[in-house]
Design a protein around this motif. Structure first.
Motif, PDB file in Angstrom:
ATOM      1  N   ASP A   1       0.837  -1.194   0.000  1.00  0.00           N
ATOM      2  CA  ASP A   1       0.000   0.000   0.000  1.00  0.00           C
ATOM      3  C   ASP A   1       0.877   1.252   0.000  1.00  0.00           C
ATOM      4  O   ASP A   1       1.511   1.557   1.014  1.00  0.00           O
TER       5      ASP A   1
ATOM      6  N   TRP B   1       0.055   4.263   0.274  1.00  0.00           N
ATOM      7  CA  TRP B   1      -0.448   5.255   1.229  1.00  0.00           C
ATOM      8  C   TRP B   1       0.000   4.929   2.651  1.00  0.00           C
ATOM      9  O   TRP B   1      -0.052   5.777   3.535  1.00  0.00           O
ATOM     10  N   ASN B   2       0.411   3.691   2.887  1.00  0.00           N
ATOM     11  CA  ASN B   2       0.944   3.271   4.178  1.00  0.00           C
ATOM     12  C   ASN B   2       2.079   2.299   3.876  1.00  0.00           C
ATOM     13  O   ASN B   2       1.958   1.100   4.044  1.00  0.00           O
TER      14      ASN B   2
ATOM     15  N   THR C   1       6.995   2.096   8.128  1.00  0.00           N
ATOM     16  CA  THR C   1       7.440   3.133   9.055  1.00  0.00           C
ATOM     17  C   THR C   1       8.962   3.104   9.161  1.00  0.00           C
ATOM     18  O   THR C   1       9.593   2.073   8.929  1.00  0.00           O
TER      19      THR C   1
ATOM     20  N   ARG D   1       8.607   7.557  15.426  1.00  0.00           N
ATOM     21  CA  ARG D   1       8.143   6.745  14.296  1.00  0.00           C
ATOM     22  C   ARG D   1       7.570   7.659  13.231  1.00  0.00           C
ATOM     23  O   ARG D   1       6.848   8.599  13.531  1.00  0.00           O
TER      24      ARG D   1
ATOM     25  N   ARG E   1       5.385   7.309   9.676  1.00  0.00           N
ATOM     26  CA  ARG E   1       4.649   6.500   8.697  1.00  0.00           C
ATOM     27  C   ARG E   1       4.910   7.093   7.328  1.00  0.00           C
ATOM     28  O   ARG E   1       4.726   8.281   7.105  1.00  0.00           O
TER      29      ARG E   1
ATOM     30  N   VAL F   1       4.368   7.658   3.344  1.00  0.00           N
ATOM     31  CA  VAL F   1       3.487   7.655   2.180  1.00  0.00           C
ATOM     32  C   VAL F   1       4.401   7.740   0.958  1.00  0.00           C
ATOM     33  O   VAL F   1       5.171   8.689   0.828  1.00  0.00           O
TER      34      VAL F   1
ATOM     35  N   ASP G   1      -0.291  10.964  13.219  1.00  0.00           N
ATOM     36  CA  ASP G   1      -1.523  10.266  12.852  1.00  0.00           C
ATOM     37  C   ASP G   1      -2.194   9.701  14.104  1.00  0.00           C
ATOM     38  O   ASP G   1      -1.765   9.974  15.235  1.00  0.00           O
TER      39      ASP G   1
ATOM     40  N   ASP H   1      -2.039   6.888  15.412  1.00  0.00           N
ATOM     41  CA  ASP H   1      -1.137   6.023  16.191  1.00  0.00           C
ATOM     42  C   ASP H   1       0.057   6.791  16.758  1.00  0.00           C
ATOM     43  O   ASP H   1       1.044   6.189  17.172  1.00  0.00           O
TER      44      ASP H   1
ATOM     45  N   VAL I   1       3.968  11.651   9.984  1.00  0.00           N
ATOM     46  CA  VAL I   1       3.731  11.216   8.611  1.00  0.00           C
ATOM     47  C   VAL I   1       4.818  11.830   7.745  1.00  0.00           C
ATOM     48  O   VAL I   1       5.132  13.022   7.864  1.00  0.00           O
TER      49      VAL I   1
ATOM     50  N   TRP J   1       6.317  11.995   3.609  1.00  0.00           N
ATOM     51  CA  TRP J   1       6.069  11.734   2.190  1.00  0.00           C
ATOM     52  C   TRP J   1       7.391  11.460   1.505  1.00  0.00           C
ATOM     53  O   TRP J   1       8.303  12.291   1.554  1.00  0.00           O
TER      54      TRP J   1
ATOM     55  N   HIS K   1      -3.082  12.851   4.682  1.00  0.00           N
ATOM     56  CA  HIS K   1      -2.854  12.151   5.937  1.00  0.00           C
ATOM     57  C   HIS K   1      -4.093  11.418   6.428  1.00  0.00           C
ATOM     58  O   HIS K   1      -3.997  10.514   7.243  1.00  0.00           O
TER      59      HIS K   1
END
Length: 152
Positions: free
Chosen positions: A50, A52-53, A56, A63, A65, A67, A95, A97, A101, A103, A151
């Protein structure tokens, strides 16, 4: 009194950070970006199911995540030409969690001052759901991305 005049006249000016994906130019509000990191090994991100995720990474105990924007914004039938040293834009917000985030992008340029009144609407579509609009910077079209929409 002069300062209020300057504030009114410059109230629609913001700093944006410009960057590239493939051959296209994009920008995002510079104040929303916390840092820009070099990525030495993006293999796990590039093969994630994915975009989009795409996994990490940990940096200084935080952390992030990831994209994978080149894959997320490219047709699944089109081959992506990966560059050797991509960059990771890390945003200030976290996010659900509590992960920051980031990119993955091809290259990061410099911050530019733009007028929000120069922002033009874009045609609707899957990719443009994440676009605030377009503007011209240095004679080139630049799409302004909506980081909150990306996000989720």
């Amino acid at each position: 009194m002069a300062s209020s005049v300057n504030r009114d006249r410059d109230g629609d000016r913001v700093f944006v950070l410009t960057f590239t994906l493939q051959r296209d130019r994009y920008c995002v509000r510079a104040a929303s970006v916390d840092s820009v990191l070099g990525v030495s090994d993006d293999q796990s991100v590039a093969t994630a199911d994915d975009p989009w995720n795409a996994g990490t990474v940990s940096v200084a105990g935080d952390r992030i995540r990831v994209v994978d924007l080149p894959r997320a914004f490219t047709s699944s039938t089109r081959t992506i030409n990966r560059i050797e040293t991509p960059k990771l834009l890390v945003f200030r917000l976290t996010d659900a969690d509590d992960a920051y985030v980031g990119w993955l992008v091809d290259d990061v340029d410099v911050t530019r001052t733009v007028r929000t009144t120069d922002l033009e609407s874009t045609p609707t579509g899957a990719r443009t759901a994440h676009v605030k609009g377009r503007l011209e910077i240095d004679g080139e079209e630049v799409l302004w991305l909506d980081e909150r929409a990306i996000h989720g």
